[in-house]
Design a protein around this motif. Structure first.
Motif, short mmCIF file in Angstrom:
data_model
loop_
_atom_site.label_atom_id
_atom_site.label_comp_id
_atom_site.label_asym_id
_atom_site.label_seq_id
_atom_site.Cartn_x
_atom_site.Cartn_y
_atom_site.Cartn_z
N PRO A 262 0.81 -1.22 0.00
CA PRO A 262 0.00 0.00 0.00
C PRO A 262 0.84 1.27 0.00
O PRO A 262 0.48 2.27 -0.64
N ASP A 263 1.98 1.25 0.71
CA ASP A 263 2.85 2.43 0.73
C ASP A 263 3.59 2.59 -0.59
O ASP A 263 3.85 3.72 -1.04
N ARG A 264 3.92 1.48 -1.23
CA ARG A 264 4.59 1.57 -2.54
C ARG A 264 3.68 2.21 -3.58
O ARG A 264 4.14 2.93 -4.48
N ILE A 265 2.39 1.95 -3.46
CA ILE A 265 1.42 2.58 -4.36
C ILE A 265 1.46 4.10 -4.19
O ILE A 265 1.42 4.86 -5.17
N VAL A 266 1.54 4.55 -2.95
CA VAL A 266 1.62 5.99 -2.68
C VAL A 266 2.87 6.59 -3.32
O VAL A 266 2.82 7.66 -3.95
N ILE A 267 4.00 5.93 -3.14
CA ILE A 267 5.26 6.44 -3.69
C ILE A 267 5.18 6.55 -5.21
O ILE A 267 5.61 7.55 -5.80
N ILE A 268 4.60 5.54 -5.85
CA ILE A 268 4.52 5.55 -7.31
C ILE A 268 3.62 6.66 -7.81
O ILE A 268 3.99 7.44 -8.70
N PHE A 269 2.42 6.79 -7.23
CA PHE A 269 1.47 7.76 -7.74
C PHE A 269 1.79 9.19 -7.31
O PHE A 269 1.73 10.12 -8.13
N CYS A 270 2.13 9.40 -6.05
CA CYS A 270 2.43 10.76 -5.59
C CYS A 270 3.79 11.25 -6.10
O CYS A 270 3.98 12.45 -6.31
N GLY A 271 4.73 10.31 -6.29
CA GLY A 271 6.06 10.72 -6.72
C GLY A 271 6.22 10.91 -8.21
O GLY A 271 7.22 11.48 -8.66
N SER A 272 5.22 10.48 -9.00
CA SER A 272 5.38 10.53 -10.45
C SER A 272 4.56 11.63 -11.12
O SER A 272 4.66 11.82 -12.33
N LYS A 273 3.77 12.37 -10.36
CA LYS A 273 2.85 13.33 -10.97
C LYS A 273 3.34 14.76 -10.83
O LYS A 273 4.12 15.09 -9.95
N LYS A 274 2.81 15.60 -11.73
CA LYS A 274 3.08 17.04 -11.69
C LYS A 274 1.76 17.79 -11.79
O LYS A 274 0.89 17.42 -12.59
N SER A 275 1.63 18.85 -11.00
CA SER A 275 0.36 19.54 -10.87
C SER A 275 0.17 20.61 -11.93
O SER A 275 0.92 21.59 -11.97
N LEU A 276 -0.85 20.43 -12.76
CA LEU A 276 -1.22 21.46 -13.73
C LEU A 276 -1.86 22.64 -13.01
O LEU A 276 -1.63 23.80 -13.37
N ALA A 277 -2.65 22.36 -11.96
CA ALA A 277 -3.35 23.41 -11.23
C ALA A 277 -2.39 24.38 -10.57
O ALA A 277 -2.64 25.59 -10.52
N SER A 278 -1.28 23.88 -10.04
CA SER A 278 -0.29 24.76 -9.42
C SER A 278 0.70 25.31 -10.45
O SER A 278 1.13 26.47 -10.36
N GLY A 279 1.07 24.48 -11.42
CA GLY A 279 2.12 24.86 -12.36
C GLY A 279 1.76 26.00 -13.29
O GLY A 279 2.58 26.89 -13.54
N LEU A 280 0.52 26.01 -13.83
CA LEU A 280 0.14 27.05 -14.77
C LEU A 280 0.14 28.45 -14.14
O LEU A 280 0.73 29.38 -14.71
N PRO A 281 -0.49 28.63 -12.97
CA PRO A 281 -0.42 29.97 -12.36
C PRO A 281 1.01 30.38 -12.01
O PRO A 281 1.38 31.54 -12.17
#
Length: 336
Positions: A262-281
């Motif tokens: 379950p923790d490895r799932i968190v590392i994979i999903f949270c560690g691999s994404k980039k935020s469009l909502a924060s990045g564009l502004p």
């Protein structure tokens, strides 16, 4: 719509593409561009005010006991990604243009997503509580750390000019609204929880405004005439390669460091994404006076790719999680 939902392409993504098309056909000019510029500034300030009002510092500090997991996620977001972005400088300017490389490096510096990271972790039956803390904390420190990384990595390599006025813009448009939101959070957090529609409108409306403004500016500066279809396809390929590398590294790190499934799932999903909502502004503030349309294009492309890929992974991980649960339930019966 069912066909689109299978690939995690919702109406919001189509709305973003619609803003790109609208800006290409009817870009804002003259006084209209000035009004749009002020509207974008107000929307960005309101957006980060809501970020501050919604993020609970207490919730982040409660996750300290999972400091190893959060450290791995933050290292992937703010160390691994930037190193990959710097390494890709070999592609510029022979393979991709200067502005597109700026965009690739910038996407490597923004924080992780919150909503999709948590949603995919939940679908995959991972540690949802840890995902909430990791994703929220990434966004919390990203408000401070992303501008700092831009100054250190992009200004020093000649990729962007971040002067005193830019820093003041960051403080006034991002940090001040965020801190005000934190201060008034005890007063309005319950209202925000009960009334999700207004906050969703600000979230998505501000992004659509930023996209329209960025690509209007690009049309007015005729930046598309210097960008070939081949370069855009190259950026798509680079984004796919970046995501593949990060997914592989985070999966390996979670396994080799002995984390539970379950923790490895968190590392994979949270560690691999980039935020469009924060990045564009952030891009609008940090790159004022630059070709923002091309700079944010890699982030927009990466965002859609990560949703499609991670949606597929979440389904596969859910099956594995179910199998592990069945094995765990069968073990006591076997032992008895």
């Amino acid at each position: 719509m069912r066909f689109l939902s299978r690939f995690y392409i919702d109406g919001f993504i189509l709305s973003i593409l619609g803003m790109v098309v609208l800006a290409s056909v009817l870009p804002a000019h003259g006084s209209g561009a000035e009004v749009l510029d002020w509207a974008v500034k107000i929307a960005i300030g309101l957006l980060f005010f809501l970020y501050g009002a919604r993020l609970s510092p207490q919730e982040a500090f409660e996750g300290v006991r999972h400091w190893r997991l959060h450290s791995v996620v933050l290292a992937a977001t703010f160390v691994l990604f930037p190193l990959i972005g710097l390494a890709l400088r070999i592609l510029e300017p022979t393979i991709i243009s200067d502005d597109l490389y700026k965009g690739i490096l910038f996407l490597c510096l923004v924080p992780s997503t919150v909503q999709s990271s948590i949603a995919f972790t939940s679908i995959a039956k991972g540690n949802v509580a840890a995902a909430i803390v990791s994703a929220s904390f990434s966004n919390l420190i990203g408000v401070f750390l992303t501008p700092l990384l831009v100054i250190l990595l992009m200004d020093t390599t000649g990729q962007a000019k971040v002067d005193a006025s830019s820093i003041l813009d960051i403080v006034l448009q991002l940090l001040v609204p965020f801190l005000v939101g934190q201060l008034v959070r005890p007063l309005i957090s319950d209202w925000l929880t009960r009334h999700a529609a207004p906050t969703k409108l600000v979230d998505r409306g501000s992004i659509l405004l930023v996209v329209y403004s960025a690509f209007s500016e690009g049309m007015n500066e005729h930046i598309w005439s210097s960008t070939s279809v081949w370069q855009i396809l190259t950026v798509v390929g680079v984004c796919i390669a970046i995501l593949a590398v990060v997914l592989a590294v985070t999966a390996f790190a979670g396994r080799s460091l002995g984390f539970s499934w379950p923790d490895r799932i968190v590392i994979i999903f949270c560690g691999s994404k980039k935020s469009l909502a924060s990045g564009l502004p952030m891009a609008t503030v940090l790159f004022a006076g630059h070709s923002v349309g091309l700079i944010v294009l890699p982030l927009m492309i990466f965002h859609q790719i990560q949703l499609v890929v991670c949606a597929a992974l979440a389904q596969r991980f859910a099956k594995k999680s179910g199998e592990l649960e069945l094995q765990a339930q069968a073990q006591p019966q076997t032992a008895g």
